[in-house]
Design a protein around this motif. Structure first.
Motif, PDB file in Angstrom:
ATOM      1  N   GLY A  13    -114.105 -50.422  16.410  1.00  0.00           N
ATOM      2  CA  GLY A  13    -114.194 -49.527  15.137  1.00  0.00           C
ATOM      3  C   GLY A  13    -113.208 -48.666  15.174  1.00  0.00           C
ATOM      4  N   ASP A  14    -112.104 -49.012  15.871  1.00  0.00           N
ATOM      5  CA  ASP A  14    -110.547 -48.202  15.790  1.00  0.00           C
ATOM      6  C   ASP A  14    -109.795 -49.067  15.116  1.00  0.00           C
ATOM      7  N   VAL A  15    -108.462 -48.681  14.471  1.00  0.00           N
ATOM      8  CA  VAL A  15    -107.452 -49.308  13.897  1.00  0.00           C
ATOM      9  C   VAL A  15    -106.192 -48.878  14.703  1.00  0.00           C
ATOM     10  N   VAL A  16    -105.433 -49.794  15.405  1.00  0.00           N
ATOM     11  CA  VAL A  16    -104.090 -49.764  16.064  1.00  0.00           C
ATOM     12  C   VAL A  16    -103.313 -49.712  15.164  1.00  0.00           C
ATOM     13  N   ARG A  17    -102.617 -48.507  15.098  1.00  0.00           N
ATOM     14  CA  ARG A  17    -101.561 -48.566  13.711  1.00  0.00           C
ATOM     15  C   ARG A  17    -100.194 -48.402  14.407  1.00  0.00           C
ATOM     16  N   VAL A  18     -99.348 -49.510  14.075  1.00  0.00           N
ATOM     17  CA  VAL A  18     -97.758 -49.573  14.666  1.00  0.00           C
ATOM     18  C   VAL A  18     -96.942 -49.167  13.562  1.00  0.00           C
ATOM     19  N   THR A  19     -96.076 -48.290  13.633  1.00  0.00           N
ATOM     20  CA  THR A  19     -95.211 -47.999  12.679  1.00  0.00           C
ATOM     21  C   THR A  19     -93.972 -48.572  13.181  1.00  0.00           C
ATOM     22  N   LEU A  20     -93.243 -49.237  12.009  1.00  0.00           N
ATOM     23  CA  LEU A  20     -91.828 -49.502  12.540  1.00  0.00           C
ATOM     24  C   LEU A  20     -90.617 -49.305  11.569  1.00  0.00           C
ATOM     25  N   ASP A  21     -89.386 -49.307  12.134  1.00  0.00           N
ATOM     26  CA  ASP A  21     -88.388 -49.072  11.394  1.00  0.00           C
ATOM     27  C   ASP A  21     -87.836 -50.323  10.595  1.00  0.00           C
TER      28      ASP A  21
END
Length: 85
Positions: A13-21
């Motif tokens: 039920g979760d989203v693992v959000r990875v933000t990258l440069d």
């Protein structure tokens, strides 16, 4: 091997959000597969080459997950942040 490492508790039920440069390899693994990854052995993971940011992953079951970010052996560095939504 150089990589960034994060640990999260998450489930379907979760989203693992990875933000990258910049684009990078993003892997979501359980503890067993993370150890295999660290030892340079074959391993199973969710994710792959993240060409756009943010990159979202959904764990298949609830648990403690390891998120790694690497440049696949190429030089340079990458900045990343990980959050669970």
């Amino acid at each position: 091997m150089n990589f960034l490492h994060y640990e999260v508790n998450a489930g379907p039920g979760d989203v693992v959000r990875v933000t990258l440069d910049k684009q990078a390899n993003v892997r979501l693994m359980d503890s067993h597969n993370f150890q295999r990854y660290r030892n340079g052995q074959s391993h199973e993971y969710y994710g792959g080459l993240a060409e756009v940011s943010p990159f979202n992953l959904r764990p298949p079951h609830r648990g403690r997950w390891h998120v790694t970010v690497d440049l696949g052996g190429y030089g340079g560095s990458v900045r990343a942040s990980v959050s669970v939504l």
